[in-house]
Design a protein around this motif. Structure first.
Motif, PDB file in Angstrom:
ATOM      1  N   THR A  11      11.199  69.050 -40.192  1.00 14.01           N
ATOM      2  CA  THR A  11      12.617  68.772 -39.974  1.00 14.01           C
ATOM      3  C   THR A  11      13.080  67.787 -41.030  1.00 14.01           C
ATOM      4  O   THR A  11      12.471  66.729 -41.217  1.00 14.01           O
ATOM      5  CB  THR A  11      12.873  68.195 -38.567  1.00 14.01           C
ATOM      6  N   TYR A  12      14.153  68.151 -41.713  1.00 11.81           N
ATOM      7  CA  TYR A  12      14.720  67.295 -42.753  1.00 11.81           C
ATOM      8  C   TYR A  12      16.110  66.837 -42.336  1.00 11.81           C
ATOM      9  O   TYR A  12      16.878  67.603 -41.744  1.00 11.81           O
ATOM     10  CB  TYR A  12      14.816  68.034 -44.082  1.00 11.81           C
ATOM     11  N   ASP A  41      16.177  56.193 -37.205  1.00 12.69           N
ATOM     12  CA  ASP A  41      17.183  56.891 -36.408  1.00 12.69           C
ATOM     13  C   ASP A  41      16.812  58.356 -36.193  1.00 12.69           C
ATOM     14  O   ASP A  41      17.355  59.020 -35.321  1.00 12.69           O
ATOM     15  CB  ASP A  41      18.555  56.834 -37.098  1.00 12.69           C
ATOM     16  N   PHE A  42      15.900  58.854 -37.022  1.00 16.44           N
ATOM     17  CA  PHE A  42      15.532  60.265 -36.975  1.00 16.44           C
ATOM     18  C   PHE A  42      14.016  60.400 -36.850  1.00 16.44           C
ATOM     19  O   PHE A  42      13.321  60.673 -37.837  1.00 16.44           O
ATOM     20  CB  PHE A  42      16.025  60.986 -38.230  1.00 16.44           C
ATOM     21  N   PRO A  43      13.478  60.174 -35.672  1.00 16.28           N
ATOM     22  CA  PRO A  43      12.022  60.229 -35.497  1.00 16.28           C
ATOM     23  C   PRO A  43      11.481  61.633 -35.751  1.00 16.28           C
ATOM     24  O   PRO A  43      12.163  62.634 -35.513  1.00 16.28           O
ATOM     25  CB  PRO A  43      11.827  59.823 -34.025  1.00 16.28           C
ATOM     26  N   GLN A  44      10.254  61.680 -36.268  1.00 13.01           N
ATOM     27  CA  GLN A  44       9.567  62.941 -36.558  1.00 13.01           C
ATOM     28  C   GLN A  44      10.353  63.811 -37.540  1.00 13.01           C
ATOM     29  O   GLN A  44      10.301  65.044 -37.483  1.00 13.01           O
ATOM     30  CB  GLN A  44       9.283  63.712 -35.263  1.00 13.01           C
ATOM     31  N   SER A  45      11.086  63.172 -38.433  1.00 13.23           N
ATOM     32  CA  SER A  45      11.860  63.887 -39.444  1.00 13.23           C
ATOM     33  C   SER A  45      11.683  63.196 -40.789  1.00 13.23           C
ATOM     34  O   SER A  45      11.300  62.027 -40.858  1.00 13.23           O
ATOM     35  CB  SER A  45      13.351  63.909 -39.071  1.00 13.23           C
ATOM     36  N   THR A  46      11.983  63.919 -41.834  1.00  9.56           N
ATOM     37  CA  THR A  46      11.956  63.362 -43.180  1.00  9.56           C
ATOM     38  C   THR A  46      13.389  63.210 -43.660  1.00  9.56           C
ATOM     39  O   THR A  46      14.136  64.206 -43.709  1.00  9.56           O
ATOM     40  CB  THR A  46      11.181  64.258 -44.152  1.00  9.56           C
ATOM     41  N   VAL A  47      13.766  61.988 -43.972  1.00 11.75           N
ATOM     42  CA  VAL A  47      15.126  61.719 -44.446  1.00 11.75           C
ATOM     43  C   VAL A  47      15.171  61.895 -45.958  1.00 11.75           C
ATOM     44  O   VAL A  47      14.363  61.321 -46.693  1.00 11.75           O
ATOM     45  CB  VAL A  47      15.580  60.300 -44.057  1.00 11.75           C
ATOM     46  N   ASN A  85       4.356  58.579 -50.752  1.00  7.97           N
ATOM     47  CA  ASN A  85       5.620  58.154 -50.135  1.00  7.97           C
ATOM     48  C   ASN A  85       6.824  58.770 -50.844  1.00  7.97           C
ATOM     49  O   ASN A  85       7.878  58.148 -51.003  1.00  7.97           O
ATOM     50  CB  ASN A  85       5.741  56.623 -50.141  1.00  7.97           C
ATOM     51  N   ILE A  86       6.643  60.029 -51.289  1.00  7.08           N
ATOM     52  CA  ILE A  86       7.720  60.801 -51.892  1.00  7.08           C
ATOM     53  C   ILE A  86       7.967  62.007 -50.988  1.00  7.08           C
ATOM     54  O   ILE A  86       7.020  62.715 -50.638  1.00  7.08           O
ATOM     55  CB  ILE A  86       7.335  61.276 -53.304  1.00  7.08           C
ATOM     56  N   THR A 132      23.118  66.437 -42.703  1.00  9.85           N
ATOM     57  CA  THR A 132      22.795  67.790 -42.263  1.00  9.85           C
ATOM     58  C   THR A 132      21.337  67.834 -41.828  1.00  9.85           C
ATOM     59  O   THR A 132      20.466  67.292 -42.526  1.00  9.85           O
ATOM     60  CB  THR A 132      23.024  68.820 -43.391  1.00  9.85           C
ATOM     61  N   VAL A 133      21.070  68.448 -40.688  1.00  7.65           N
ATOM     62  CA  VAL A 133      19.707  68.594 -40.193  1.00  7.65           C
ATOM     63  C   VAL A 133      19.219  70.007 -40.524  1.00  7.65           C
ATOM     64  O   VAL A 133      19.838  70.998 -40.128  1.00  7.65           O
ATOM     65  CB  VAL A 133      19.619  68.350 -38.679  1.00  7.65           C
ATOM     66  N   ALA A 134      18.140  70.080 -41.286  1.00  5.42           N
ATOM     67  CA  ALA A 134      17.516  71.355 -41.631  1.00  5.42           C
ATOM     68  C   ALA A 134      16.187  71.453 -40.889  1.00  5.42           C
ATOM     69  O   ALA A 134      15.297  70.621 -41.101  1.00  5.42           O
ATOM     70  CB  ALA A 134      17.298  71.464 -43.135  1.00  5.42           C
TER      71      ALA A 134
END
Length: 381
Positions: free
Chosen positions: A69-70, A85-91, A182-183, A53-55
């Motif tokens: 963006t999560y 796979d998800f640049p500029q986002s936090t997985v 890195n959390i 899910t993209v938040a």
């Protein structure tokens, strides 16, 4: 010439491969997603894809920008997706099982969603009143990570939580040393919503973070139904009493802006809020004279404070003698909430229907089904 054509063909192939790769990465966000409709929240969007899910959190201080963006990836699919796979986002691998929470209100929500065991650490323990959390801190199951403004970094490193839930602030300059751990940091900007139901609806995001989306959706649906039902009845009343809020603090009186959740709640309660014309969504500092000139004839006055004993009219006059000149003071229509004894800040962000019921019970007793209030009570002499 042939050599130049050869190099050009290689360059073209590389560019095509790169472009295809970018397209493949971007497709994660653009194809096959189902938007999860948010009915009241304005600063968050949720889109469900197969396996994640993209938040997207809109910057509440600059609506043209994205705050964060999560990408919430099911842990069972670990390895199927990579961070690149998800640049500029936090997985975020969900459900998060070890959360470090910086606010009591989110601790309360975790408890209500049945995932309080997912709280591994807290900050600002002195503000947390939940017996379950306090007991867990005493027996060492939940770590006390110190002051939220300057947390115990070594303790956080030792805890190594899955994510940290922190409320962002405008122009704060970031989160200091915790950003380098890195959390994943979950920016809890729910408090910047401009409607009570808008803020409460963020529980649907937190429900997805903690692996209980159905329960969060069900809880919000119940809250929304009760809130809207109460508001419809209150708004249908022929008379809207005028109301004033808060107290003078040092050199200024910080009144809720007309676009704030408090301003919206007064309107939903069938009240005529004195400062509804103020366009701000936060608190607005005003001079005492400005407040008095506008609100000295207000029908009701709601105040919040934190002290050992409940405030009285005589104490209020001792605090600042000009308070006694307000009509609400003379008519004994001041209602106070002692936040040191009542869970106002812990409950109302995600249960605005309870606060709405309080206000309606006070200003529209003729339509209220209750004869008691949960947070506000009439000041004693």
């Amino acid at each position: 010439m042939r050599r130049n054509l050869y190099y050009l063909s290689i360059l073209f192939a590389v560019l095509c491969h790169t472009a295809c790769g970018r397209h493949e990465t971007a497709s994660h966000f653009t194809t096959g997603g189902d938007t999860i409709t948010m009915r009241h929240a304005e600063n968050i969007t949720l889109v469900y894809f197969d396996g994640y899910t993209v938040a997207t959190l809109r910057n509440p201080w600059d609506s043209l920008k994205i705050l964060h963006t999560y990408v919430l990836v099911d842990k069972q699919l670990n390895g199927r997706f990579k961070a690149e796979d998800f640049p500029q986002s936090t997985v975020i691998n969900i459900p998060i099982k070890k959360a470090l929470i910086f606010s009591s209100v989110h601790c309360g929500l975790f408890d209500e969603l049945g995932v309080s065991d997912n709280i591994a650490g807290v900050c600002d323990l002195q503000y947390i009143k939940l017996p379950k959390i306090l007991k867990a801190c005493q027996n060492g199951r939940v770590a006390d990570c110190g002051n939220g403004m300057s947390p115990d970094i070594e303790r956080i490193i030792e805890l190594h939580p899955d994510a940290m839930l922190i409320s962002p602030f405008e122009n704060s300059g970031g989160y200091g040393r915790v950003e380098k751990l890195n959390i994943p940091i979950i920016e809890c900007a729910d408090y910047m919503e401009t409607s009570p139901l808008g803020r409460a609806e963020w529980m649907r995001f937190y429900g997805r973070l903690t692996g209980c989306p159905e329960k969060a959706d069900s809880l919000f649906n119940k809250i929304e139904k009760e809130y809207l039902g109460l508001s419809r009845k209150a708004r249908s009343q022929p008379q809207y009493p005028t109301v004033l809020a808060e107290l003078k603090n040092s050199g200024a009186w910080y009144v809720p802006g007309g676009k704030s959740t408090t301003g919206r709640l007064f309107a939903d309660a069938g009240a005529n809020y004195i400062f509804s014309n103020l366009s701000q969504s936060g608190s607005v500092p005003l001079a005492f004279e400005t407040v008095f000139n506008a609100a000295n004839h207000a029908d009701y006055w709601f105040i919040k404070y934190n002290q050992k004993t409940d405030k009285t009219y005589s104490e209020l006059e001792r605090d600042y003698a000009p308070y006694a000149h307000f009509e609400a003071f003379k008519q004994r229509r001041i209602y106070g909430c002692n936040t040191g004894h009542r869970p106002f800040y812990e409950e109302t962000p995600y249960h605005p229907e309870r606060l709405l019921q309080d206000i309606i019970t006070i200003i529209h007793p003729q339509i209220s089904n209750n004869d008691h209030t949960r947070y506000f009570s009439k000041l004693k002499e």
